[in-house]
Design an enzyme around this catalytic site. Sequence first.
Site, PDB file in Angstrom:
ATOM      1  N   HIS A 106       0.939  -1.174   0.027  1.00  0.00           N
ATOM      2  CA  HIS A 106       0.020   0.044   0.060  1.00  0.00           C
ATOM      3  C   HIS A 106       0.701   1.085   0.023  1.00  0.00           C
ATOM      4  O   HIS A 106       1.966   1.211   0.277  1.00  0.00           O
ATOM      5  CB  HIS A 106      -0.945   0.125   1.379  1.00  0.00           C
ATOM      6  N   ASP A 108       0.557   5.043   1.749  1.00  0.00           N
ATOM      7  CA  ASP A 108      -0.287   5.220   3.134  1.00  0.00           C
ATOM      8  C   ASP A 108      -1.281   6.198   2.814  1.00  0.00           C
ATOM      9  O   ASP A 108      -1.119   7.053   2.097  1.00  0.00           O
ATOM     10  CB  ASP A 108       0.714   6.012   4.031  1.00  0.00           C
ATOM     11  N   HIS A 264       4.822   0.073  -0.187  1.00  0.00           N
ATOM     12  CA  HIS A 264       5.472  -0.641   0.892  1.00  0.00           C
ATOM     13  C   HIS A 264       4.655  -1.777   1.588  1.00  0.00           C
ATOM     14  O   HIS A 264       3.288  -1.880   1.376  1.00  0.00           O
ATOM     15  CB  HIS A 264       6.049   0.262   2.111  1.00  0.00           C
ATOM     16  N   ARG A 279       5.524   6.076  14.485  1.00  0.00           N
ATOM     17  CA  ARG A 279       5.129   6.764  13.017  1.00  0.00           C
ATOM     18  C   ARG A 279       4.540   8.013  12.824  1.00  0.00           C
ATOM     19  O   ARG A 279       3.600   8.270  13.564  1.00  0.00           O
ATOM     20  CB  ARG A 279       4.299   5.561  12.347  1.00  0.00           C
TER      21      ARG A 279
HETATM   22  C1  SIN Z   1       3.658   0.560   7.727  1.00  0.00           C
HETATM   23  O1  SIN Z   1       3.575   1.795   8.002  1.00  0.00           O
HETATM   24  O2  SIN Z   1       2.697  -0.015   6.757  1.00  0.00           O
HETATM   25  C2  SIN Z   1       4.068  -0.548   8.623  1.00  0.00           C
HETATM   26  C3  SIN Z   1       5.525  -0.377   8.320  1.00  0.00           C
HETATM   27  C4  SIN Z   1       6.239  -1.296   9.283  1.00  0.00           C
HETATM   28  O3  SIN Z   1       5.861  -1.866  10.332  1.00  0.00           O
HETATM   29  O4  SIN Z   1       7.429  -1.896   9.119  1.00  0.00           O
END
Ligand code: SIN
Length: 288
Positions: A106, A108, A264, A279
């Site tokens: 995806h 974000d 990602h 995050r």
């Molecule tokens: C994400 O933000 O999609 C998760 C990334 C991660 O936990 O490595």
Amino acid sequence: MGQATVVDEIVVTPQETGFGALIEGVDLSRPPSPSALAQIKAAWARHSVVAFPDQPLSLEALEAFTQAIGPFGEDPFIAPMPGHPNVLELRREPDEKATNFGAGWHSDWSFQKAPPAATLLRSQVIPPVGGDTLFADCSRAYEALSPVMQAMLEGLRAVHSASRAYGTQGVFAKETAKRTMEIIVSPEADKTLTHPLVRTHPVTGRKALFVSPVYTVGIEGMTVKESQAVLGFLFAHIVQDEFVYRHKWRKDMLLMWDNRCTVHFAEGGYDGHLRVLHRTTVAGDVPV
Ligand code: SIN
């Protein structure tokens, strides 16, 4: 690793593949100088996914650096950290059996009208096995398509929605296994909107495929079968090894990626171990 370039104290070392880079020589616990910030932004635009090792940042320092990049984005459907409305804690306890968060390709919050330009993720506890984050370069994936395919995709609008994940019939709504992160299932997530299927990066001018299996649910004007055929091809095309960078975490690493030209995937494989990261997102433009 590729050839490092040193400007002031900042050292940018591109990954061998030319997608992703390591940035060293800067202490992000303090506000970077205007010159350092400009170099960081330029490296991020050029390499799309930049990793800063050895950055034991407080949450306040993470927030401050995020705001040096740009204003906070809006993070729906996940409860933020107490006292830190713009920070999400990605936490998975050793005894959790629920699928790890982010385990689907995806970009974000691509279902937002103006999805975040950047996501910043700082590692606090990293498991001894598993837990890599994979990134695919959607600019290179677009550039590798034939001119005929590029022309066919140009002008199409893809339909995005958070429904498959956070909607009333989505994965999280049906989940029964324990999960530490507080997910907010909502009818808001069932809404859809469209974005250009091929978007142009506002800084580099490069075109990129802007679709993902988690949030892209169709193509405007196409039948379900037609959409599935085109999107199925694109999803498989984007995540081919030649476009993918596998990020291996160490403790106290800050990663910043560009949601406008990458997708990602958070890999699992660390059941029985704690994983904790923090995050933030930086607001972006309406894709064009
Ligand atoms: C994400 O933000 O999609 C998760 C990334 C991660 O936990 O490595």
